[in-house]
Design an enzyme around this catalytic site. Structure first.
Site, PDB file in Angstrom:
ATOM      1  N   HIS A 311     -71.148  47.307 -10.246  1.00  0.00           N
ATOM      2  CA  HIS A 311     -72.574  46.828 -10.469  1.00  0.00           C
ATOM      3  C   HIS A 311     -73.825  46.921 -10.685  1.00  0.00           C
ATOM      4  CE1 HIS A 311     -74.850  42.855  -9.106  1.00  0.00           C
ATOM      5  NE2 HIS A 311     -73.994  42.083  -9.231  1.00  0.00           N
ATOM      6  N   ASP A 367     -66.181  39.259  -9.672  1.00  0.00           N
ATOM      7  CA  ASP A 367     -65.124  38.907 -11.316  1.00  0.00           C
ATOM      8  C   ASP A 367     -64.457  39.783 -11.153  1.00  0.00           C
ATOM      9  OD1 ASP A 367     -67.251  37.644 -12.801  1.00  0.00           O
ATOM     10  OD2 ASP A 367     -68.356  39.462 -12.664  1.00  0.00           O
TER      11      ASP A 367
END
Ligand SMILES: CC(C)(COP(=O)(O)OP(=O)(O)OC[C@H]1O[C@@H](n2cnc3c(N)ncnc32)[C@H](O)[C@@H]1OP(=O)(O)O)[C@@H](O)C(=O)NCCC(=O)NCCS
Length: 434
Positions: A311, A367
């Site tokens: 991320h 996700d």
């Protein structure tokens, strides 16, 4: 300690003292640093900052969401996401985001009541949505219908009236599930289902998605809770691309429907809302647990990316990923296990121990498991981002509300570094083509 920066401009030898406030300097202070243009000896423009993608530029002051990516912390209005996901509801979190504090019982009841009774949309919106092609992407339908709402509520243009702003915020939070569910039904060629005001926010959404001939749809509580939790986890994420789009368009003082439809557009892009679909494709490609070592070797060789890992902000476990993992297990209790779950869990286990991933601080992100939940609930991949948009709506609106009340904000209008030609002489077509 002096909270300032001393800058020496080596072009002129002049020194400047630039105040540091909250770990930032004001770009306008850098603008005071000027040097004469060597060619003309005229004072050149002030110094500017070049920052494509705004990776190190604060665009606003905000008290909505706090993130500490190194420690894996996410807080809405100061409350940790873990506590909100476990103990709150999406509508309570929406109230918190929009108002800045938790509601009293009376405030909560009134908020839920108002949102519940604004879930219906004008019949013309239904007709308008029915006009889309049979294979229209639901995000395109959502973006267009949210934008179209500004034509149904022209009063929304009056953004300086707090009561008016409140009404549009309630309308938007209330109507997004209706629009999202209808975009889903449209793709399936099924009749649109009207809202059922006896159900919860999420229960009603499930009803509008899945109700067939039964007179009343009864949502499974575990699925209702899982979806409500996913909405909470997606409700805001400070100045991400779609919040920035909402703020940028909102800075023109346009109505909130137009601003939020810009947010939906930004979320539509694969770099923002589309990663969970990529995780599913990757898990399908791996196919079975035995194939994981070869896949991991491919990732280490730089031939593959482990989707759902890493991320830009979180360099630690994404706090939302842990919560989603638990919800995935709850959903599979109802729907039966998704065979891809076994591959996902084994992949996560290996990656969390492997030096390649550990040293690069690559941890599962939000996700990694959310796509598995959505698939278990029989959503086609095009719908994943629509679910994200419904959850993100109170966040966009909180950011918009903060923007329109912030006296320091101006119309968003970045500078550029001009790289083109100057002062060319225009030659008319008949001369150029002669
Ligand atoms: C999210 C993402 C774009 C962040 O990228 P970033 O902050 O720019 O990180 P970088 O690309 O600088 O990566 C740093 C290192 O980790 C590696 N890396 C990052 N994410 C990786 C992944 N998912 N799989 C394998 N290696 C990865 C990079 O190759 C790089 O290695 P190097 O230093 O040997 O070159 C990136 O982690 C990614 O593509 N993840 C997969 C897609 C995804 O899940 N996106 C959803 C985000 S919510």
């Amino acid at each position: 300690m002096t909270e300032s920066l001393t800058v020496r401009d080596n072009r002129t030898g002049v020194e400047y003292d630039i105040p540091i406030t909250d770990g930032t300097i004001r770009a306008a202070d850098l603008g005071k640093i000027k040097a004469a243009d060597p060619a003309t000896q005229e004072d050149g423009p002030g110094l500017a900052v070049y920052d494509p993608g705004f990776v190190n530029t604060a665009s606003c002051r905000s008290s909505v969401t706090y993130i500490d990516g190194d420690k894996g912390v996410l807080e809405y209005r100061g409350y940790p996401i873990e506590q909100l996901a476990e103990k709150s509801s999406f509508l309570e979190v929406s109230y918190l985001l929009v108002h800045g504090e938790l509601p009293t019982k009376e405030q909560y009841d009134a908020w839920v009541h108002e949102i519940t009774y604004h879930t219906f949309v004008h019949e013309n919106i239904k007709e308008f949505m029915e006009g889309f092609r049979y294979d229209a992407h639901p995000m395109g339908m959502l973006m267009a219908s949210v934008g179209a709402m500004s034509t149904f509520y022209p009063d929304a243009a009056n953004i300086s009236d707090p009561e008016n702003r409140r009404l549009q915020i309630i309308r938007l939070i209330a109507k997004m599930p209706t629009l999202g569910a209808w975009a889903f039904r449209h793709a399936q060629g099924k009749p649109y289902v009207y809202p059922d005001n006896d159900l919860s926010y999420t229960g009603n959404f499930l009803s509008m998605l899945f109700k067939m001939s039964e007179s009343k749809y009864a949502p499974d509580e575990r699925i209702e809770k899982a979806l409500d939790t996913l909405f909470i986890l997606h409700a805001d994420h400070e100045q991400n691309a779609s919040a920035n789009a909402v703020r940028s368009v909102g800075s023109t003082q346009v109505d909130p429907y137009s601003s939020v439809s810009a947010g939906v557009g930004a979320l539509f892009g694969p770099l923002h809302g589309g990663a969970n679909e990529a995780v599913l494709r990757m898990l399908r490609r791996i196919g079975k647990v035995e194939n994981i070592p070869a896949f991991i070797a491919g990732v280490k060789d730089g031939n593959e990316r482990l989707m759902g890992f890493g991320h830009r902000v979180y360099k630690n476990y994404d706090p939302r990923a842990k919560i989603i993992k638990q919800q995935a297990l709850n959903v599979f209790e109802v729907t039966g296990t998704n065979p891809l779950l076994e591959i996902a869990m084994e992949l996560e286990k290996i990656a969390l121990e492997d030096e390649y991933f550990v040293s690069r601080k690559l941890y599962p992100n939000v996700d990694f498991y959310s796509g598995l939940i959505y698939e278990a609930l029989e959503f086609p991949p095009e719908m994943f981002t629509v679910l994200f948009a419904i959850g993100r709506t109170p966040g966009w609106l909180s950011q918009w509300l903060e923007l329109v009340q912030d006296k320091e904000q101006k119309i968003a209008r970045p500078k550029q570094i001009y790289t083109g030609e100057r002062g060319l002489d225009f030659v008319p077509r008949d001369v150029r083509w002669a």
